[in-house]
Scaffold this motif. Sequence first.
Motif, short mmCIF file in Angstrom:
data_model
loop_
_atom_site.label_atom_id
_atom_site.label_comp_id
_atom_site.label_asym_id
_atom_site.label_seq_id
_atom_site.Cartn_x
_atom_site.Cartn_y
_atom_site.Cartn_z
N GLY A 180 0.82 -1.20 0.00
CA GLY A 180 0.00 0.00 0.00
C GLY A 180 0.85 1.25 0.00
N SER A 181 0.24 2.38 0.34
CA SER A 181 0.90 3.66 0.11
C SER A 181 0.26 4.76 0.95
N LYS A 182 0.93 5.90 1.01
CA LYS A 182 0.34 7.07 1.66
C LYS A 182 -0.47 7.90 0.68
N THR A 183 -0.62 7.41 -0.53
CA THR A 183 -1.41 8.11 -1.54
C THR A 183 -2.84 7.57 -1.53
N VAL A 184 -3.78 8.44 -1.93
CA VAL A 184 -5.18 8.04 -1.95
C VAL A 184 -5.40 6.92 -2.96
N LYS A 185 -4.68 7.00 -4.07
CA LYS A 185 -4.77 5.97 -5.10
C LYS A 185 -3.49 5.17 -5.12
N CYS A 186 -3.59 3.85 -5.25
CA CYS A 186 -2.40 3.02 -5.38
C CYS A 186 -2.79 1.76 -6.12
#
Lengths: 460, 460
Positions: A180-186
């Motif tokens: 996952g990521s700290k971005t809204v989209k991944c």
Amino acid sequence: MISKTLYKAFQDIVGKAKVLTEPEDLVTYSYDAAPLDPVTPAAVLMPENSKELGNVVALCHENKLAITVRGAGTNLSGGTIPKKDGVVILTGHMNRILEINEADMYAVVQPGAVTARLASRVEAKGLFYPPDPGSQAVSTLGGNVMENAGGLRGLKYGVTKDYVMGLSFYDAMGNHIKTGSKTVKCATGYNITGLMVGSEGTLGILDEIILKLIPFPEDRKSIIAAFISIEAASETVARIISDRIVPATLEIMDQITIKAVEDFSHAGLPTDAGALLLIELDGYPGQVKEDAQKVVQICEKQGATKIQTAENDEQREKIWAARRSALSALAQLKPTLVLEDATVPRSKIPDMVQSLAKISATYDLTIGTFGHAGDGNLHPTILTDRRNKAEWQRVEKAIERIFDAAISLGGTLSGEHGTGLAKSAFLKNEIGSASIDFSRRLKTALDPYHILNPGKIIGD
Amino acid sequence: MISKTLYKAFQDIVGKAKVLTEPEDLVTYSYDAAPLDPVTPAAVLMPENSKELGNVVALCHENKLAITVRGAGTNLSGGTIPKKDGVVILTGHMNRILEINEADMYAVVQPGAVTARLASRVEAKGLFYPPDPGSQAVSTLGGNVMENAGGLRGLKYGVTKDYVMGLSFYDAMGNHIKTGSKTVKCATGYNITGLMVGSEGTLGILDEIILKLIPFPEDRKSIIAAFISIEAASETVARIISDRIVPATLEIMDQITIKAVEDFSHAGLPTDAGALLLIELDGYPGQVKEDAQKVVQICEKQGATKIQTAENDEQREKIWAARRSALSALAQLKPTLVLEDATVPRSKIPDMVQSLAKISATYDLTIGTFGHAGDGNLHPTILTDRRNKAEWQRVEKAIERIFDAAISLGGTLSGEHGTGLAKSAFLKNEIGSASIDFSRRLKTALDPYHILNPGKIIGD
């Protein structure tokens, strides 16, 4: 029993004081909030940080030692009951909120961080972490993620899985995995984050969680409406939803629960009511006002015998404190309490309520029903005494009938408490043996010795 | 090449007319929307229903034949490029919308159903299916699920994964797997649904999808604001978000894109602007009005040179048709177009814009940038000609630099286009080799012969 060498090796990793093996310690961590038989572990470990945690996991893998991770132990499906001769890892020392990022609206936490603490920390910054399981005052975010915990706000805001943006964890071999990521989209790589949420500690052991935050709602309004029967109340739920109103919370309580809660909390609930709806609207002030008016009108039309709107924060708090005390209040009435969470599509709530009445009569059992009517997630709660063997046999049959009723209405065994040990044997009825076989292949590939919380979800 | 016996066996399952092997058919399905080398499959199959699909999968498993499923072929990362000598399965004949349930707000669809058709069908009932990838007019929901497609509304409404409640699919052996539920909450078994979303056809082949619907927003308002530079526009994005306004859509376009779009669509965009923001607010009318005023004030304060609010549906449609034409418009300028979707936490958009300017200068390339600024998901688009070998080498280096920039800003390789073939080699830079190894174990357990869309995500 673990060998002296192994005991020493654990001490070397986490320190002497953080390896517990005294009988009274082991008993403390032998059970959780589900009415199942306790199982005593061989040792309880309290790692301080990610590195210690990783080393503990690698050592357990080497020694094929079962690991059960435990946050606050509020699990309702036996997910934190350890394996005999296995170890329990407590997350209590890994409880930090590492970051609250206001600009990008996310938080990074350790698994032992308490849900309500994060909620209040982000609220102070005008942000909102919506998932609010009943046990949020003590439950940990690691436990919430591993159980995909729900709560009172599922209808409008979804559940824990809707807020997990990314994770890092140790797999069964002690490898450190990032997803996952700290971005809204991944859309990079597999959605391992999605797979881990709700996996009940059977696929990996968390050391960090990235959670999505949203702006805190500007306004809130709470309403209590009394009805002559639970049927009338549940019809009203369907009516509110079909008017395309989306309350933050839409809870139901039957007469047994109302009386128990009022005795317990003295919140001033109308104990003569057949059932109550507890409703909260939140968001933009104009919309909250308009929707509240609509809700009141619908309740009136559906024959509500009393409708109260909380006039201030104190009254509002009183309503929700009362609702949150439902489980504790019912637990006062009988020695054993079986809290189910079979869930149906929300339009089927009236049918489910009818089925529960029949089951209660057939097996001559007291069932108090409350829960998240707005998302079809009722909590039929059987009040019983496990020591009464004849009654307990009827309880076990009643549980099966509750599961059957939910599945036949197009619903699910568990809305939010997880499969754990308690529902493992019934999983096949819902998802079928091919899906279970698929899950087993997945589990075995990721945890070849089945050391991660063995027996949960798919059985042994 | 597939053997005559196998060819005959496929014909027996799907019918003679639905097994294509003519060279012109094979070429048609040898590529998708990514600028990668085409690969010709051995046959193209068009099953009519779930049973035929399951039989095709089982036959492929028996013969260790690679399968690539194709919806509309709009994939931007090479996810629908087949394996040499493998088969392509077209979902076009399994395109039905099976149910739209208004009371429980979900839809059940077959994988070949077109995204925009579902959106308009549910809108007619006052319901909303928010995910709106740029290709929604032709893209299929099966493709959207398998790529975890994003779109313009990610900021407020999330992406495809946030709307998938349940799935049924065939695993690599042809077993039929059911996962998830028609209920809002489901904590039964593993979250296989979450794992399947974004798995790019590498873990199973869908035959049914349950999608969450929400009430259609009561009101919408669209605004265009022009700025002297993309830096000024991107600073404004950060300001809007930090004011806790959550637009449905918050898009950015640089000067190259504005000019290309205006030449293509004649929408009346201000071609003298350095950059544009295209903003849509939706929801409760009072809030939409208030938020629109706030957005206009912020834009003014940030030095917008021109601000237009759409006065009616026609003007509104014109704005969004123009935005949606960005890719096609840029594609007119040069023979090859490389559309990236590296994504950063939204507050890092100004930094990413700076990095893109540097990369463009360093490698002497024309990069048009547009995209979903509100969720940190930019689409830097390199305009080039693949036949120009010297330039193409610079393009390949620039792509790597774009990935590096996104990762160093805490972002991700792909916000919404997937890993596919195009980003597979770079995956390690983001998630690390332990995570890739974890993914490979998972893949091999579920698809031992690697017949399901081999090579995608984790490579061969």
